[in-house]
Design an enzyme around this catalytic site. Structure first.
Site, PDB file in Angstrom:
ATOM      1  N   PRO A 146       0.510  -1.333  -0.204  1.00 30.64           N
ATOM      2  CA  PRO A 146       0.201  -0.083   0.002  1.00 30.64           C
ATOM      3  C   PRO A 146       0.959   1.053  -0.127  1.00 30.64           C
ATOM      4  CG  PRO A 146       0.060  -1.188   2.142  1.00 30.64           C
ATOM      5  CD  PRO A 146       0.761  -2.219   1.543  1.00 30.64           C
ATOM      6  N   ASN A 147       0.202   2.412  -0.837  1.00 24.54           N
ATOM      7  CA  ASN A 147       0.319   3.520  -0.606  1.00 24.54           C
ATOM      8  C   ASN A 147       1.983   3.675  -1.778  1.00 24.54           C
ATOM      9  OD1 ASN A 147      -1.045   4.344   1.116  1.00 24.54           O
ATOM     10  ND2 ASN A 147       0.238   3.369   2.686  1.00 24.54           N
ATOM     11  N   ARG A 200       5.024  10.837  -2.116  1.00 28.40           N
ATOM     12  CA  ARG A 200       4.851  11.000  -0.789  1.00 28.40           C
ATOM     13  C   ARG A 200       6.643  10.724  -0.116  1.00 28.40           C
ATOM     14  NH1 ARG A 200       4.883   4.756   1.420  1.00 28.40           N
ATOM     15  NH2 ARG A 200       4.247   4.809   3.250  1.00 28.40           N
ATOM     16  N   TYR A 218      11.030   8.283   1.273  1.00 29.73           N
ATOM     17  CA  TYR A 218      11.367   7.992   0.256  1.00 29.73           C
ATOM     18  C   TYR A 218      12.134   7.948  -1.277  1.00 29.73           C
ATOM     19  CZ  TYR A 218       7.613   5.413   3.683  1.00 29.73           C
ATOM     20  OH  TYR A 218       7.632   4.676   4.632  1.00 29.73           O
ATOM     21  N   ASN A 265       7.621  -5.469  -1.033  1.00 30.85           N
ATOM     22  CA  ASN A 265       7.934  -4.411  -0.051  1.00 30.85           C
ATOM     23  C   ASN A 265       6.211  -5.001   0.237  1.00 30.85           C
ATOM     24  OD1 ASN A 265       7.938  -2.239   1.392  1.00 30.85           O
ATOM     25  ND2 ASN A 265       9.203  -1.635  -0.390  1.00 30.85           N
ATOM     26  N   ALA A 318       2.911  -1.101   4.752  1.00 27.91           N
ATOM     27  CA  ALA A 318       2.690  -1.013   6.212  1.00 27.91           C
ATOM     28  C   ALA A 318       1.784  -2.828   6.163  1.00 27.91           C
ATOM     29  CB  ALA A 318       0.919  -0.062   5.859  1.00 27.91           C
ATOM     30  N   GLU A 324      12.958  -9.538   1.566  1.00 29.39           N
ATOM     31  CA  GLU A 324      11.692  -8.763   2.266  1.00 29.39           C
ATOM     32  C   GLU A 324      12.534  -7.294   1.556  1.00 29.39           C
ATOM     33  OE1 GLU A 324      10.198  -6.422   6.438  1.00 29.39           O
ATOM     34  OE2 GLU A 324      10.635  -8.524   6.550  1.00 29.39           O
ATOM     35  N   HIS A 382      12.723  -3.019   2.024  1.00 30.35           N
ATOM     36  CA  HIS A 382      12.232  -1.733   1.990  1.00 30.35           C
ATOM     37  C   HIS A 382      13.138  -0.886   1.895  1.00 30.35           C
ATOM     38  CE1 HIS A 382       9.327  -3.460   4.920  1.00 30.35           C
ATOM     39  NE2 HIS A 382      10.169  -4.977   5.526  1.00 30.35           N
ATOM     40  N   ARG A 442      13.433   3.440  12.232  1.00 27.16           N
ATOM     41  CA  ARG A 442      12.460   4.815  12.552  1.00 27.16           C
ATOM     42  C   ARG A 442      11.421   3.881  13.146  1.00 27.16           C
ATOM     43  NH1 ARG A 442       9.185   4.411   6.770  1.00 27.16           N
ATOM     44  NH2 ARG A 442       8.444   5.556   7.953  1.00 27.16           N
TER      45      ARG A 442
HETATM   46  C1  DHK Z   1       7.447   1.224   2.842  1.00 30.06           C
HETATM   47  C2  DHK Z   1       6.425   2.067   3.813  1.00 30.06           C
HETATM   48  O1  DHK Z   1       5.251   2.185   3.034  1.00 30.06           O
HETATM   49  C3  DHK Z   1       5.833   1.806   5.567  1.00 30.06           C
HETATM   50  O2  DHK Z   1       4.893   1.480   5.653  1.00 30.06           O
HETATM   51  C4  DHK Z   1       6.688   0.873   6.178  1.00 30.06           C
HETATM   52  C5  DHK Z   1       8.132   0.810   3.680  1.00 30.06           C
HETATM   53  C6  DHK Z   1       8.116   0.754   5.101  1.00 30.06           C
HETATM   54  C7  DHK Z   1       9.235   1.076   2.629  1.00 30.06           C
HETATM   55  O3  DHK Z   1      10.265   1.403   3.567  1.00 30.06           O
HETATM   56  O4  DHK Z   1       9.720   1.068   1.939  1.00 30.06           O
HETATM   57  O5  DHK Z   1       7.476   0.772   7.236  1.00 30.06           O
END
Ligand code: DHK
Length: 149
Positions: free
Chosen positions: A11-12, A19, A24, A73, A76, A97, A99, A106
Protein backbone atom coordinates in the site's frame (compact mmCIF):
# COMPACT_ATOMS: atom_id res chain seq x y z
CA UNK A 1 10.51 -20.91 -19.98
CA UNK A 2 12.29 -19.53 -16.90
CA UNK A 3 10.09 -19.04 -13.83
CA UNK A 4 9.68 -15.26 -13.36
CA UNK A 5 10.78 -13.25 -10.34
CA UNK A 6 7.71 -11.71 -8.68
CA UNK A 7 8.30 -8.16 -7.38
CA UNK A 8 5.30 -7.25 -5.24
CA UNK A 9 4.63 -3.84 -3.70
CA UNK A 10 2.16 -2.96 -0.96
CA UNK A 11 0.00 0.00 0.00
CA UNK A 12 0.84 3.61 -0.85
CA UNK A 13 3.87 2.66 -2.95
CA UNK A 14 1.90 3.76 -6.00
CA UNK A 15 2.56 7.29 -4.63
CA UNK A 16 6.32 6.80 -4.68
CA UNK A 17 8.06 9.96 -5.93
CA UNK A 18 5.71 12.39 -4.18
CA UNK A 19 5.03 10.50 -0.94
CA UNK A 20 7.30 11.70 1.94
CA UNK A 21 10.27 12.21 -0.42
CA UNK A 22 12.53 12.88 2.58
CA UNK A 23 12.03 9.18 3.52
CA UNK A 24 11.24 7.44 0.19
CA UNK A 25 12.99 9.67 -2.37
CA UNK A 26 11.70 11.12 -5.64
CA UNK A 27 11.96 8.03 -7.84
CA UNK A 28 8.53 6.86 -9.04
CA UNK A 29 7.35 3.25 -8.93
CA UNK A 30 7.38 3.14 -12.74
CA UNK A 31 11.06 4.15 -12.65
CA UNK A 32 11.71 1.45 -10.05
CA UNK A 33 10.12 -1.10 -12.38
CA UNK A 34 12.45 0.01 -15.19
CA UNK A 35 15.47 -0.29 -12.87
CA UNK A 36 14.41 -3.84 -12.00
CA UNK A 37 13.91 -4.88 -15.64
CA UNK A 38 17.28 -3.40 -16.56
CA UNK A 39 18.94 -5.31 -13.72
CA UNK A 40 17.23 -8.52 -14.86
CA UNK A 41 18.77 -8.19 -18.32
CA UNK A 42 15.86 -9.94 -19.98
CA UNK A 43 15.11 -12.48 -17.25
CA UNK A 44 11.29 -12.53 -16.77
CA UNK A 45 9.92 -10.22 -14.07
CA UNK A 46 6.35 -9.81 -12.80
CA UNK A 47 6.12 -6.34 -11.21
CA UNK A 48 2.94 -5.36 -9.37
CA UNK A 49 1.57 -2.97 -6.72
CA UNK A 50 -1.68 -3.01 -4.74
CA UNK A 51 -3.30 -1.23 -1.84
CA UNK A 52 -5.45 -4.37 -1.27
CA UNK A 53 -4.25 -7.10 1.09
CA UNK A 54 -6.25 -9.89 -0.62
CA UNK A 55 -4.77 -8.99 -4.01
CA UNK A 56 -1.21 -9.32 -2.68
CA UNK A 57 -2.16 -12.72 -1.21
CA UNK A 58 -3.55 -13.80 -4.60
CA UNK A 59 -0.29 -12.77 -6.28
CA UNK A 60 1.75 -14.72 -3.72
CA UNK A 61 -0.40 -17.77 -4.51
CA UNK A 62 0.28 -17.20 -8.22
CA UNK A 63 4.02 -16.99 -7.49
CA UNK A 64 3.83 -20.26 -5.49
CA UNK A 65 2.62 -21.97 -8.69
CA UNK A 66 4.59 -20.06 -11.33
CA UNK A 67 7.42 -18.05 -9.74
CA UNK A 68 11.13 -18.69 -9.32
CA UNK A 69 11.58 -16.05 -6.57
CA UNK A 70 9.71 -13.33 -4.68
CA UNK A 71 10.92 -9.83 -3.81
CA UNK A 72 8.23 -8.16 -1.68
CA UNK A 73 7.91 -4.68 -0.20
CA UNK A 74 4.75 -5.26 1.86
CA UNK A 75 4.90 -1.62 3.07
CA UNK A 76 2.54 -1.13 6.03
CA UNK A 77 1.21 -4.69 5.73
CA UNK A 78 4.68 -5.75 6.98
CA UNK A 79 3.61 -4.91 10.50
CA UNK A 80 -0.06 -5.97 10.35
CA UNK A 81 -0.64 -8.93 8.04
CA UNK A 82 -0.40 -12.48 9.34
CA UNK A 83 -2.38 -13.42 6.22
CA UNK A 84 0.43 -12.28 3.91
CA UNK A 85 2.95 -14.01 6.18
CA UNK A 86 0.95 -17.26 5.99
CA UNK A 87 0.80 -17.02 2.20
CA UNK A 88 4.55 -16.38 1.94
CA UNK A 89 5.24 -19.39 4.18
CA UNK A 90 3.94 -21.61 1.35
CA UNK A 91 6.51 -20.30 -1.15
CA UNK A 92 9.44 -22.74 -1.52
CA UNK A 93 11.79 -20.47 -3.50
CA UNK A 94 14.00 -17.55 -2.36
CA UNK A 95 11.98 -14.78 -0.68
CA UNK A 96 13.45 -11.30 -0.15
CA UNK A 97 11.72 -8.74 2.10
CA UNK A 98 12.57 -5.24 0.86
CA UNK A 99 12.09 -1.79 2.40
CA UNK A 100 13.22 1.49 0.87
CA UNK A 101 13.82 2.96 4.34
CA UNK A 102 15.69 1.33 7.21
CA UNK A 103 12.61 0.35 9.24
CA UNK A 104 14.76 -0.48 12.26
CA UNK A 105 15.92 3.13 12.50
CA UNK A 106 12.35 4.44 12.48
CA UNK A 107 9.62 4.61 15.11
CA UNK A 108 9.00 1.39 17.11
CA UNK A 109 5.81 0.62 15.15
CA UNK A 110 8.09 -0.16 12.20
CA UNK A 111 10.31 -2.62 14.09
CA UNK A 112 8.31 -5.88 14.26
CA UNK A 113 7.95 -7.45 10.81
CA UNK A 114 5.65 -10.42 10.24
CA UNK A 115 7.57 -11.18 7.05
CA UNK A 116 11.19 -11.31 8.28
CA UNK A 117 10.77 -14.67 10.11
CA UNK A 118 9.74 -16.36 6.82
CA UNK A 119 12.13 -14.45 4.51
CA UNK A 120 15.40 -15.72 3.03
CA UNK A 121 16.83 -12.21 3.31
CA UNK A 122 15.86 -8.64 4.28
CA UNK A 123 17.01 -5.53 2.41
CA UNK A 124 16.24 -2.19 4.07
CA UNK A 125 17.56 1.35 3.91
CA UNK A 126 19.21 1.35 0.47
CA UNK A 127 16.50 3.58 -0.97
CA UNK A 128 14.91 2.59 -4.28
CA UNK A 129 18.34 1.33 -5.41
CA UNK A 130 17.59 -1.62 -3.16
CA UNK A 131 15.27 -3.00 -5.84
CA UNK A 132 17.84 -3.62 -8.65
CA UNK A 133 20.30 -4.84 -6.00
CA UNK A 134 17.67 -7.34 -4.83
CA UNK A 135 17.04 -8.45 -8.43
CA UNK A 136 20.73 -9.18 -9.02
CA UNK A 137 21.00 -11.02 -5.70
CA UNK A 138 17.91 -13.04 -6.62
CA UNK A 139 19.29 -13.91 -10.06
CA UNK A 140 22.53 -15.00 -8.39
CA UNK A 141 20.60 -17.12 -5.89
CA UNK A 142 18.46 -18.83 -8.51
CA UNK A 143 21.58 -19.35 -10.58
CA UNK A 144 20.66 -17.24 -13.60
CA UNK A 145 22.78 -14.12 -13.09
CA UNK A 146 23.79 -13.03 -16.64
CA UNK A 147 27.63 -12.95 -17.17
CA UNK A 148 28.04 -9.15 -17.17
CA UNK A 149 24.93 -8.11 -15.10
C1 DHK B 1 7.20 1.44 3.03
C2 DHK B 1 6.08 1.78 3.75
O1 DHK B 1 4.97 2.15 3.16
C3 DHK B 1 6.07 1.79 5.19
O2 DHK B 1 4.80 1.44 5.71
C4 DHK B 1 7.11 0.84 5.68
C5 DHK B 1 8.35 0.81 3.63
C6 DHK B 1 8.45 1.11 5.05
C7 DHK B 1 9.62 1.14 2.90
O3 DHK B 1 10.58 1.68 3.52
O4 DHK B 1 9.71 0.81 1.71
O5 DHK B 1 7.21 0.89 6.88
Amino acid sequence: MSKPIYILNGPNLNRLGTREPEIYGRTTLAEVETMCRDAASGYPIVFRQSNREYEIIDWVHEAIDEGGGIIINPAAFTFTSMAIMDALKMFSGPLFELHISNIHRREPIYHKSYVSPVATAVIAGLGTKGYPIAVRAMLDMIGTLPAKA
